[in-house]
Each structure stands twice: as structure tokens, then as C-alpha cells.
Design a protein around this motif. Structure first.
Motif, PDB file in Angstrom:
ATOM      1  N   GLN A  21      46.238 -30.635 -56.530  1.00  0.00           N
ATOM      2  CA  GLN A  21      46.434 -29.385 -57.583  1.00  0.00           C
ATOM      3  C   GLN A  21      46.202 -28.197 -57.041  1.00  0.00           C
ATOM      4  O   GLN A  21      46.909 -27.266 -57.388  1.00  0.00           O
ATOM      5  CB  GLN A  21      45.824 -29.983 -58.871  1.00  0.00           C
ATOM      6  CG  GLN A  21      45.751 -28.936 -59.898  1.00  0.00           C
ATOM      7  CD  GLN A  21      47.230 -28.637 -60.392  1.00  0.00           C
ATOM      8  OE1 GLN A  21      47.722 -29.916 -60.703  1.00  0.00           O
ATOM      9  NE2 GLN A  21      47.712 -27.594 -60.616  1.00  0.00           N
ATOM     10  N   ALA A  22      45.107 -28.234 -56.099  1.00  0.00           N
ATOM     11  CA  ALA A  22      44.648 -26.787 -55.729  1.00  0.00           C
ATOM     12  C   ALA A  22      45.876 -26.248 -54.715  1.00  0.00           C
ATOM     13  O   ALA A  22      46.062 -25.036 -54.774  1.00  0.00           O
ATOM     14  CB  ALA A  22      43.423 -26.831 -55.185  1.00  0.00           C
ATOM     15  N   ALA A  23      46.436 -27.206 -53.885  1.00  0.00           N
ATOM     16  CA  ALA A  23      47.452 -26.589 -53.088  1.00  0.00           C
ATOM     17  C   ALA A  23      48.622 -26.189 -53.853  1.00  0.00           C
ATOM     18  O   ALA A  23      49.109 -25.516 -53.383  1.00  0.00           O
ATOM     19  CB  ALA A  23      47.704 -28.038 -52.278  1.00  0.00           C
ATOM     20  N   LEU A  24      49.052 -27.009 -54.922  1.00  0.00           N
ATOM     21  CA  LEU A  24      49.902 -26.393 -55.617  1.00  0.00           C
ATOM     22  C   LEU A  24      49.805 -25.005 -56.178  1.00  0.00           C
ATOM     23  O   LEU A  24      50.844 -24.262 -56.000  1.00  0.00           O
ATOM     24  CB  LEU A  24      50.124 -27.347 -56.820  1.00  0.00           C
ATOM     25  CG  LEU A  24      51.346 -27.010 -57.874  1.00  0.00           C
ATOM     26  CD1 LEU A  24      52.687 -26.922 -57.056  1.00  0.00           C
ATOM     27  CD2 LEU A  24      51.501 -27.946 -58.991  1.00  0.00           C
ATOM     28  N   ASP A  25      48.845 -24.822 -56.593  1.00  0.00           N
ATOM     29  CA  ASP A  25      48.514 -23.471 -57.030  1.00  0.00           C
ATOM     30  C   ASP A  25      48.414 -22.486 -56.105  1.00  0.00           C
ATOM     31  O   ASP A  25      49.107 -21.291 -56.206  1.00  0.00           O
ATOM     32  CB  ASP A  25      47.155 -23.249 -57.807  1.00  0.00           C
ATOM     33  CG  ASP A  25      46.972 -24.212 -58.914  1.00  0.00           C
ATOM     34  OD1 ASP A  25      47.903 -24.496 -59.722  1.00  0.00           O
ATOM     35  OD2 ASP A  25      45.731 -24.486 -59.444  1.00  0.00           O
ATOM     36  N   VAL A  26      48.082 -22.686 -54.872  1.00  0.00           N
ATOM     37  CA  VAL A  26      48.101 -21.912 -53.848  1.00  0.00           C
ATOM     38  C   VAL A  26      49.214 -21.651 -53.233  1.00  0.00           C
ATOM     39  O   VAL A  26      49.666 -20.420 -53.004  1.00  0.00           O
ATOM     40  CB  VAL A  26      47.116 -22.279 -52.754  1.00  0.00           C
ATOM     41  CG1 VAL A  26      46.702 -21.390 -51.557  1.00  0.00           C
ATOM     42  CG2 VAL A  26      45.477 -22.001 -53.219  1.00  0.00           C
ATOM     43  N   PHE A  27      50.026 -22.774 -53.010  1.00  0.00           N
ATOM     44  CA  PHE A  27      51.511 -22.414 -52.582  1.00  0.00           C
ATOM     45  C   PHE A  27      52.248 -21.613 -53.553  1.00  0.00           C
ATOM     46  O   PHE A  27      53.088 -20.890 -52.932  1.00  0.00           O
ATOM     47  CB  PHE A  27      51.997 -23.705 -52.480  1.00  0.00           C
ATOM     48  CG  PHE A  27      51.622 -24.738 -51.406  1.00  0.00           C
ATOM     49  CD1 PHE A  27      50.838 -24.080 -50.059  1.00  0.00           C
ATOM     50  CD2 PHE A  27      51.840 -26.158 -51.458  1.00  0.00           C
ATOM     51  CE1 PHE A  27      50.617 -25.146 -49.211  1.00  0.00           C
ATOM     52  CE2 PHE A  27      51.125 -27.150 -50.177  1.00  0.00           C
ATOM     53  CZ  PHE A  27      50.501 -26.383 -49.013  1.00  0.00           C
ATOM     54  N   ALA A  28      52.012 -21.891 -54.752  1.00  0.00           N
ATOM     55  CA  ALA A  28      52.850 -21.355 -55.875  1.00  0.00           C
ATOM     56  C   ALA A  28      52.663 -19.505 -55.729  1.00  0.00           C
ATOM     57  O   ALA A  28      53.276 -18.876 -55.906  1.00  0.00           O
ATOM     58  CB  ALA A  28      52.485 -21.633 -57.104  1.00  0.00           C
ATOM     59  N   GLU A  29      51.087 -19.330 -55.373  1.00  0.00           N
ATOM     60  CA  GLU A  29      50.781 -17.969 -55.375  1.00  0.00           C
ATOM     61  C   GLU A  29      50.955 -17.299 -54.206  1.00  0.00           C
ATOM     62  O   GLU A  29      51.410 -15.963 -54.337  1.00  0.00           O
ATOM     63  CB  GLU A  29      49.462 -17.855 -55.739  1.00  0.00           C
ATOM     64  CG  GLU A  29      48.798 -16.473 -55.708  1.00  0.00           C
ATOM     65  CD  GLU A  29      47.010 -16.603 -55.996  1.00  0.00           C
ATOM     66  OE1 GLU A  29      46.615 -15.256 -55.764  1.00  0.00           O
ATOM     67  OE2 GLU A  29      46.638 -17.602 -56.318  1.00  0.00           O
ATOM     68  N   LYS A  30      50.856 -18.059 -52.895  1.00  0.00           N
ATOM     69  CA  LYS A  30      50.947 -17.377 -51.772  1.00  0.00           C
ATOM     70  C   LYS A  30      52.249 -17.493 -50.893  1.00  0.00           C
ATOM     71  O   LYS A  30      52.442 -16.968 -49.787  1.00  0.00           O
ATOM     72  CB  LYS A  30      49.570 -17.515 -50.791  1.00  0.00           C
ATOM     73  CG  LYS A  30      48.304 -17.309 -51.448  1.00  0.00           C
ATOM     74  CD  LYS A  30      48.264 -15.956 -51.494  1.00  0.00           C
ATOM     75  CE  LYS A  30      46.729 -15.501 -52.027  1.00  0.00           C
ATOM     76  NZ  LYS A  30      45.697 -16.013 -51.221  1.00  0.00           N
ATOM     77  N   GLY A  31      52.719 -18.685 -51.295  1.00  0.00           N
ATOM     78  CA  GLY A  31      53.908 -19.438 -50.399  1.00  0.00           C
ATOM     79  C   GLY A  31      53.246 -20.251 -49.198  1.00  0.00           C
ATOM     80  O   GLY A  31      52.141 -20.307 -49.235  1.00  0.00           O
ATOM     81  N   PHE A  32      54.093 -21.069 -48.679  1.00  0.00           N
ATOM     82  CA  PHE A  32      53.495 -21.943 -47.691  1.00  0.00           C
ATOM     83  C   PHE A  32      52.908 -21.426 -46.570  1.00  0.00           C
ATOM     84  O   PHE A  32      51.673 -21.739 -46.050  1.00  0.00           O
ATOM     85  CB  PHE A  32      54.841 -22.856 -47.328  1.00  0.00           C
ATOM     86  CG  PHE A  32      54.191 -23.926 -46.284  1.00  0.00           C
ATOM     87  CD1 PHE A  32      53.613 -25.228 -47.043  1.00  0.00           C
ATOM     88  CD2 PHE A  32      54.391 -23.894 -44.953  1.00  0.00           C
ATOM     89  CE1 PHE A  32      53.433 -26.184 -46.202  1.00  0.00           C
ATOM     90  CE2 PHE A  32      54.014 -24.957 -44.184  1.00  0.00           C
ATOM     91  CZ  PHE A  32      53.389 -26.310 -44.964  1.00  0.00           C
ATOM     92  N   ALA A  33      53.745 -20.632 -45.658  1.00  0.00           N
ATOM     93  CA  ALA A  33      53.275 -19.850 -44.675  1.00  0.00           C
ATOM     94  C   ALA A  33      51.684 -19.189 -44.788  1.00  0.00           C
ATOM     95  O   ALA A  33      50.811 -19.227 -44.016  1.00  0.00           O
ATOM     96  CB  ALA A  33      54.158 -18.991 -44.090  1.00  0.00           C
ATOM     97  N   ALA A  34      51.701 -18.187 -45.931  1.00  0.00           N
ATOM     98  CA  ALA A  34      50.524 -17.714 -46.183  1.00  0.00           C
ATOM     99  C   ALA A  34      49.344 -18.483 -46.813  1.00  0.00           C
ATOM    100  O   ALA A  34      48.241 -18.000 -46.461  1.00  0.00           O
ATOM    101  CB  ALA A  34      50.780 -16.363 -47.129  1.00  0.00           C
TER     102      ALA A  34
END
Length: 213
Positions: A21-34
Motif C-alpha cells: 500500500q505504501a509503495a502504491l502511494d509512493v509510485f503514484a506520487e513520484k513515479g517508479f524511477a523517482a
């Protein structure tokens, strides 16, 4: 608290889901590379070392995100399309209603945008999205269309191309909302789009009068 206590075990067992769930939030906000593993771990409330107990790479985390956040909905639509015995127009309306609910209540759009934007540099993202989501959805829709053709409910044609015609505009609407609406473009009302598109497809796929299907 003792390490073997039930509460400790529940916390340990919950960690993979919290990381996803945390990864989903971070990926959605920052993108995968960032996205940084440190940030995912911090948001999940675990150490970076604990994160590595469950996932070896960031790609593994993305795969888990897709399987946890998206695949259960694909399972449901897939089963609906495979098992239903109702006429195809009613079946399509039911399937699109389910897709509408998923689009409105999940981060599906953010994940799709991430895949499209970053798969050139991270082809594993595209591979996971294709294998776990796109190919299964197209196969399920193609199968339903093929069976409907055999019953004379849908005009003859390549069922896979017909499935592309059904799924494509919905994906465009999702990407529009994620990409263009935030920079000032008029929003795409997804609920209305999906429902109108469904009725358009039902009318367009109906057998033509006087033409054997």
C-alpha cells in the motif's frame, strides 16, 4: 511484548500488505524511477532492512502492487465474463459497471500512467502489466465476444479486435484523468464515458438486419 505473541505475529503478517500500500502511494506520487525504497519503507512504518525481507527489488514491489491492487478486480471481471449465461448486451453492461467501480475507487489510473510513462526504461513494468492485467482482460472479453458471436448476438468479426475496441476508450479516459486534467484540461467524466461507450458498443456490435451472423 514477546516476539511469539499473537499480536506480534499479526503485525509481522500484515507488513507485506502495508509495504504494498505504501509503495502504491509512493509510485503514484513520484513515479517508479523517482520512488526510493527508503521512502516506501518509511511510509509503511518498517525499516529498509525489513522491506528486503519481503521484496528483493523495486520491480518485485511493483509486481506485488499490481497483484494486490489490480489483479483481484481482473479475477472478478474474468470470472463474470467466463461464467455468465445472460445475453451479451446485459453481460457487457455488468462487466463495464464493475470496471467503472474499479476505476472510480482504486489507483488503477495512476498505475497505468506509470507503466506507460516508464516502461521504456523499465520494460519489466510493461511485462508485468501485460501479463497480469491487459492480456487477461482482452482474453476474457474476446472469449465472451466469441461465444456471443456463436449465439448470433454479436456481428461476426475478430473478437480480439472487438475487445480492443471496448477496452481502448476506457483506458484513454483513465489516462486523460491522470495526465491532462491535472494540468487544466476539462475532466473526462469516467462514469458517463464508460456507460455511453458501452451503449455505443452494444449498438455497433449488434448483428445487422438481413445479414447472417
Amino acid at each position: 511484548m514477546q516476539a511469539g505473541s499473537p499480536r506480534w505475529r499479526r503485525r509481522s503478517q500484515a507488513r507485506p500488505g502495508e509495504i504494498v500500500q505504501a509503495a502504491l502511494d509512493v509510485f503514484a506520487e513520484k513515479g517508479f524511477a523517482a520512488a526510493k525504497l527508503d521512502e516506501i519503507a518509511s511510509k509503511a512504518g518498517v525499516s529498509k532492512g525489513a522491506l528486503y525481507l519481503y521484496f528483493e527489488t523495486k520491480e518485485d514491489i511493483f509486481r506485488a502492487v499490481v497483484r494486490e491492487a489490480v489483479v483481484p478486480n481482473i479475477d472478478m471481471v474474468e470470472a463474470m465474463l467466463a461464467q455468465a449465461t445472460i445475453p451479451f448486451p446485459d453481460l457487457l453492461r455488468l462487466a463495464l459497471a464493475r470496471i467503472e467501480a474499479v476505476v472510480e475507487t482504486s489507483r488503477l489510473g495512476a498505475v497505468a500512467k506509470l507503466v506507460i510513462g516508464e516502461s521504456r526504461n523499465f520494460p519489466e513494468l510493461a511485462r508485468v502489466w501485460h501479463d497480469e492485467v491487459v492480456s487477461r482482460m482482452l482474453a476474457a472479453m474476446s472469449g465472451a465476444l466469441e461465444r456471443a458471436q456463436m449465439r448470433g448476438e454479436v456481428r461476426l468479426g475478430d473478437p480480439r479486435l472487438q475487445a480492443f475496441s471496448i477496452v481502448g476508450p476506457i483506458l484513454l479516459g483513465v489516462i486523460w484523468q491522470e495526465t491532462f486534467t491535472p494540468v487544466g484540461a476539462p475532466p473526462a467524466p469516467l462514469q458517463s464515458l464508460i456507460r455511453q461507450h458501452g451503449e455505443t458498443m452494444i449498438a455497433g456490435l449488434a448483428p445487422r438486419a438481413g445479414v447472417s451472423s
